[in-house]
Design a protein around this motif. Structure first.
Motif, short mmCIF file in Angstrom:
data_model
loop_
_atom_site.label_atom_id
_atom_site.label_comp_id
_atom_site.label_asym_id
_atom_site.label_seq_id
_atom_site.Cartn_x
_atom_site.Cartn_y
_atom_site.Cartn_z
N LEU A 4 -2.25 43.98 69.72
CA LEU A 4 -1.37 42.99 70.36
C LEU A 4 -1.65 41.61 69.79
O LEU A 4 -0.72 40.82 69.56
CB LEU A 4 -1.60 42.99 71.88
CG LEU A 4 -1.29 44.31 72.60
CD1 LEU A 4 -1.67 44.19 74.08
CD2 LEU A 4 0.18 44.66 72.47
N VAL A 5 -2.92 41.31 69.56
CA VAL A 5 -3.30 40.04 68.95
C VAL A 5 -2.75 39.97 67.53
O VAL A 5 -2.20 38.95 67.10
CB VAL A 5 -4.83 39.88 68.94
CG1 VAL A 5 -5.23 38.59 68.25
CG2 VAL A 5 -5.39 39.93 70.34
N PHE B 32 -9.53 35.40 67.01
CA PHE B 32 -10.33 34.72 65.99
C PHE B 32 -10.57 35.63 64.78
O PHE B 32 -10.42 35.21 63.62
CB PHE B 32 -11.67 34.28 66.59
CG PHE B 32 -12.62 33.67 65.60
CD1 PHE B 32 -12.41 32.38 65.13
CD2 PHE B 32 -13.71 34.38 65.15
CE1 PHE B 32 -13.29 31.81 64.20
CE2 PHE B 32 -14.59 33.82 64.23
CZ PHE B 32 -14.38 32.53 63.76
N MET B 33 -10.92 36.89 65.04
CA MET B 33 -11.24 37.82 63.96
C MET B 33 -10.02 38.14 63.10
O MET B 33 -10.12 38.23 61.88
CB MET B 33 -11.85 39.10 64.53
CG MET B 33 -13.23 38.92 65.13
SD MET B 33 -14.41 38.12 64.00
CE MET B 33 -14.42 39.28 62.63
N VAL B 34 -8.86 38.32 63.74
CA VAL B 34 -7.68 38.66 62.95
C VAL B 34 -7.23 37.47 62.11
O VAL B 34 -6.75 37.64 60.99
CB VAL B 34 -6.53 39.16 63.87
CG1 VAL B 34 -5.88 38.02 64.64
CG2 VAL B 34 -5.45 39.86 63.02
N ARG C 160 -11.18 39.63 79.22
CA ARG C 160 -10.28 38.61 78.70
C ARG C 160 -10.84 37.93 77.47
O ARG C 160 -10.10 37.44 76.61
CB ARG C 160 -9.99 37.58 79.80
CG ARG C 160 -9.23 38.19 80.98
CD ARG C 160 -9.03 37.20 82.10
NE ARG C 160 -8.37 37.84 83.24
CZ ARG C 160 -8.13 37.23 84.39
NH1 ARG C 160 -8.47 35.97 84.55
NH2 ARG C 160 -7.53 37.88 85.37
N LYS C 161 -12.16 37.85 77.37
CA LYS C 161 -12.75 37.22 76.20
C LYS C 161 -12.45 38.01 74.93
O LYS C 161 -12.47 37.45 73.83
CB LYS C 161 -14.27 37.08 76.39
CG LYS C 161 -14.67 36.05 77.43
CD LYS C 161 -16.18 35.92 77.53
CE LYS C 161 -16.57 34.88 78.57
NZ LYS C 161 -18.04 34.76 78.71
N ASP C 162 -12.20 39.33 75.08
CA ASP C 162 -11.86 40.15 73.92
C ASP C 162 -10.62 39.62 73.22
O ASP C 162 -10.49 39.73 72.00
CB ASP C 162 -11.62 41.61 74.34
CG ASP C 162 -12.93 42.32 74.64
OD1 ASP C 162 -13.99 41.68 74.49
OD2 ASP C 162 -12.89 43.49 75.04
N PHE C 163 -9.68 39.08 74.02
CA PHE C 163 -8.45 38.56 73.43
C PHE C 163 -8.76 37.41 72.48
O PHE C 163 -8.29 37.38 71.34
CB PHE C 163 -7.49 38.09 74.52
CG PHE C 163 -6.21 37.53 73.99
CD1 PHE C 163 -5.14 38.36 73.70
CD2 PHE C 163 -6.08 36.17 73.77
CE1 PHE C 163 -3.95 37.83 73.20
CE2 PHE C 163 -4.91 35.64 73.26
CZ PHE C 163 -3.83 36.47 72.98
N LEU C 164 -9.58 36.46 72.94
CA LEU C 164 -9.90 35.30 72.12
C LEU C 164 -10.75 35.69 70.91
O LEU C 164 -10.53 35.20 69.80
CB LEU C 164 -10.64 34.26 72.97
CG LEU C 164 -9.83 33.65 74.11
CD1 LEU C 164 -10.70 32.69 74.93
CD2 LEU C 164 -8.60 32.93 73.58
#
Length: 266
Positions: free
Chosen positions: A124-125, A36-38, A28-32
């Motif tokens: 998706l992000v 942030f990166m995008v 789930r941390k990958d989403f945040l």
């Protein structure tokens, strides 16, 4: 028999998607982190546009927020491409770690399996961020979208995504002729930077090319122009036929090329 095969493939795809998304919930941390990166990447790109427009008034009669709209649509469509076809780029890894051999033993179309084997959360992000930018640009431009315009924009975008998927799969087929070492995939994908600008800035020969035989303008410029009606540009219906030919030929090329695979994975 054909209908049964289609239904079977659909069930397999849903099973793969369900499996992949189940795995994604473990990170789930990958989403945040991805969010942030995008945002950082988008901020850098928009800063470039801001700096550019601090020194000029327009680009081919396109204002700052109109250029941003092209960028938002192009980035959104490339994110959709990444979800549907982005896993193509993992082919080289599958060859060298032996996964391709396992995939070839499964009762599933290899192109479909290659597409759906892994699902990345990053696109998706990206979609969330670029949809926000899209509506922000519309607000700044005081533009609204009718259902007909939305339909045209979606239609052009679908054609653009299919085209990018076709040239991606074709370029990766080269791996089977270079002993799995070289593919022009990255070089071809670099040309998609042209989608972030109005085509009037390019020479006539380039304009004709990106409108017909290499129609990357379908990713960003043409959908944006459909909303803004800035340039009197009409897409030739022959482009639809060209893209469909690209799409089916790319699959044929890949399936022909993969027959050269001799199982050099570990």
């Amino acid at each position: 028999m054909g209908v049964k095969k289609v239904l079977y493939n659909i069930r397999i795809v849903f099973a793969l998607v369900k499996y992949n998304f189940k795995n994604l919930t473990n990170y789930r941390k990958d989403f945040l982190i991805g969010l942030f990166m995008v945002i950082i990447n988008m901020a850098i790109s928009l800063s470039y546009i801001e700096i550019l427009y601090n020194n000029i008034t327009n680009i081919a009669n396109w204002s700052k927020y109109e250029i941003m709209l092209i960028y938002a649509i192009a980035s959104l469509n490339m994110s959709i491409y990444s979800i549907l076809y982005g896993n193509y780029r993992n082919l080289k890894r599958y060859i060298f770690n032996g996964e391709l051999e396992m995939m070839l033993t499964k009762p599933l179309d290899i192109v479909l399996h290659l597409r759906m084997r892994e699902v990345s959360i990053q696109p998706l992000v990206n979609i969330i961020v670029y949809i926000t930018l899209f509506f922000f640009c519309l607000k700044e431009l005081n533009k609204s979208i009718t259902f007909i315009i939305l339909l045209k924009m979606v239609g052009l975008s679908i054609l653009g995504v299919l085209f990018i998927a076709s040239i991606a799969l074709t370029s990766l087929s080269v791996l089977f002729y270079t002993r799995y070492t070289y593919t022009p995939y990255d070089s071809i994908m670099t040309t998609l930077d042209l989608t972030n600008y109005p085509i009037n800035i390019f020479p006539e020969v380039v304009k004709n090319m990106v409108m017909t035989v290499f129609p990357i303008v379908l990713i960003g410029y043409l959908p944006a122009n459909t909303i803004l009606l800035k340039d009197n540009v009409v897409i030739n219906n022959i482009v639809i036929i060209i893209i469909l030919i690209y799409y089916f030929i790319s699959k044929l090329i890949f399936k022909t090329s993969i027959k050269r695979y001799d199982g050099l994975g570990n």
